[in-house]
Design a protein around this motif. Structure first.
Motif, PDB file in Angstrom:
ATOM      1  N   GLU A   2       0.830  -1.214   0.000  1.00 29.01           N
ATOM      2  CA  GLU A   2       0.000   0.000   0.000  1.00 29.01           C
ATOM      3  C   GLU A   2       0.861   1.261   0.000  1.00 29.01           C
ATOM      4  OE1 GLU A   2      -3.174   0.454  -0.771  1.00 29.01           O
ATOM      5  OE2 GLU A   2      -2.956  -1.691  -1.117  1.00 29.01           O
ATOM      6  N   GLN A   3       1.947   1.206   0.783  1.00 27.15           N
ATOM      7  CA  GLN A   3       2.850   2.364   0.849  1.00 27.15           C
ATOM      8  C   GLN A   3       3.509   2.592  -0.521  1.00 27.15           C
ATOM      9  OE1 GLN A   3       6.031   2.054   3.739  1.00 27.15           O
ATOM     10  NE2 GLN A   3       5.695   4.163   4.384  1.00 27.15           N
ATOM     11  N   TYR A   4       3.839   1.512  -1.211  1.00 31.61           N
ATOM     12  CA  TYR A   4       4.462   1.631  -2.527  1.00 31.61           C
ATOM     13  C   TYR A   4       3.463   2.201  -3.553  1.00 31.61           C
ATOM     14  CZ  TYR A   4       8.540  -1.063  -0.941  1.00 31.61           C
ATOM     15  OH  TYR A   4       9.667  -1.491  -0.294  1.00 31.61           O
ATOM     16  N   LYS A   5       2.200   1.799  -3.429  1.00 32.56           N
ATOM     17  CA  LYS A   5       1.181   2.337  -4.346  1.00 32.56           C
ATOM     18  C   LYS A   5       1.005   3.836  -4.131  1.00 32.56           C
ATOM     19  CE  LYS A   5      -1.528  -1.784  -5.343  1.00 32.56           C
ATOM     20  NZ  LYS A   5      -2.676  -2.599  -4.956  1.00 32.56           N
ATOM     21  N   GLU A   6       1.055   4.244  -2.886  1.00 29.70           N
ATOM     22  CA  GLU A   6       0.952   5.677  -2.563  1.00 29.70           C
ATOM     23  C   GLU A   6       2.155   6.437  -3.129  1.00 29.70           C
ATOM     24  OE1 GLU A   6      -1.206   7.706  -1.503  1.00 29.70           O
ATOM     25  OE2 GLU A   6       0.115   9.422  -1.150  1.00 29.70           O
ATOM     26  N   LEU A   7       3.324   5.804  -3.050  1.00 30.73           N
ATOM     27  CA  LEU A   7       4.539   6.425  -3.598  1.00 30.73           C
ATOM     28  C   LEU A   7       4.414   6.582  -5.122  1.00 30.73           C
ATOM     29  CD1 LEU A   7       7.044   7.323  -1.999  1.00 30.73           C
ATOM     30  CD2 LEU A   7       8.148   5.161  -2.634  1.00 30.73           C
ATOM     31  N   LEU A  32      10.931   7.715  -0.693  1.00 25.97           N
ATOM     32  CA  LEU A  32      10.468   7.534   0.691  1.00 25.97           C
ATOM     33  C   LEU A  32      11.705   7.511   1.573  1.00 25.97           C
ATOM     34  CD1 LEU A  32       8.150   6.773   2.701  1.00 25.97           C
ATOM     35  CD2 LEU A  32       8.657   4.364   2.131  1.00 25.97           C
ATOM     36  N   GLY A  36      10.166   8.320   6.958  1.00 20.04           N
ATOM     37  CA  GLY A  36       8.765   8.244   6.532  1.00 20.04           C
ATOM     38  C   GLY A  36       8.276   9.419   5.694  1.00 20.04           C
ATOM     39  N   VAL A  38       8.120  11.840   2.209  1.00 17.82           N
ATOM     40  CA  VAL A  38       8.156  11.627   0.764  1.00 17.82           C
ATOM     41  C   VAL A  38       8.593  12.921   0.083  1.00 17.82           C
ATOM     42  CG1 VAL A  38       6.772  11.124  -1.293  1.00 17.82           C
ATOM     43  CG2 VAL A  38       6.369   9.840   0.825  1.00 17.82           C
TER      44      VAL A  38
END
Ligand code: THU
Length: 133
Positions: A2-7, A32, A36, A38
């Motif tokens: 999920e964090q990668y999709k947000e990135l 990232l 934490g 971006v």
């Protein structure tokens, strides 16, 4: 993931600011940091072509210039719609600030690739190589 999709979403947003009158090839990147945060970047071209800065380095230099020297991931997208991998100079610059971490890519089909830095840039030149005796 999920964090990668947000990135990736942030990298796509940054691509809108690409300055590419010479290539019309737009790239967006988002790093990232270990803390934490971006930082995003786009490619910035120049009439003297060699002065062009890739999106990856724009994002990285923004992070480092604000005191963030440890990166854990970087997402990259381009207007080609194909997976777009960093050039050699950017791989070297990424390796300076990412000791271990992943590079994240997405194409226009929505396919996502996660590639460890050690796979995409093995045998990097590091500060240890500068010690001569
Ligand atoms: N470019 C990037 O910004 N990142 C890459 O990973 C590959 C290439 C830019 C540099 C130039 O503005 C344009 O893409 C064409 O080479």
């Amino acid at each position: 993931m999920e964090q990668y999709k947000e990135l990736l979403t942030q990298a796509k947003a940054a691509m809108a600011y690409a300055y590419t009158p010479y290539s019309n090839f737009n790239v967006g990147a988002a790093v990232l940091t270990k803390s934490g945060k971006v930082y995003t970047g786009c490619n910035i071209e120049n009439a003297a072509y060699g002065a062009t800065n890739c999106a990856e380095r724009t994002a990285l230099f923004k992070a480092v210039s604000e005191g963030e020297k440890e990166i854990s991931a970087i997402a990259v997208v381009s207007s080609s719609g194909e997976f777009t991998y960093p050039c050699g100079i950017c791989r070297q610059v990424i390796s300076e600030f990412m000791k271990e971490g992943n590079l994240i890519f997405e194409n226009n089909e929505g396919e996502i690739k996660v590639i460890p830095l050690s796979d995409i840039y093995p045998y990097s030149f590091t500060k240890e190589n500068l010690i001569s005796d």
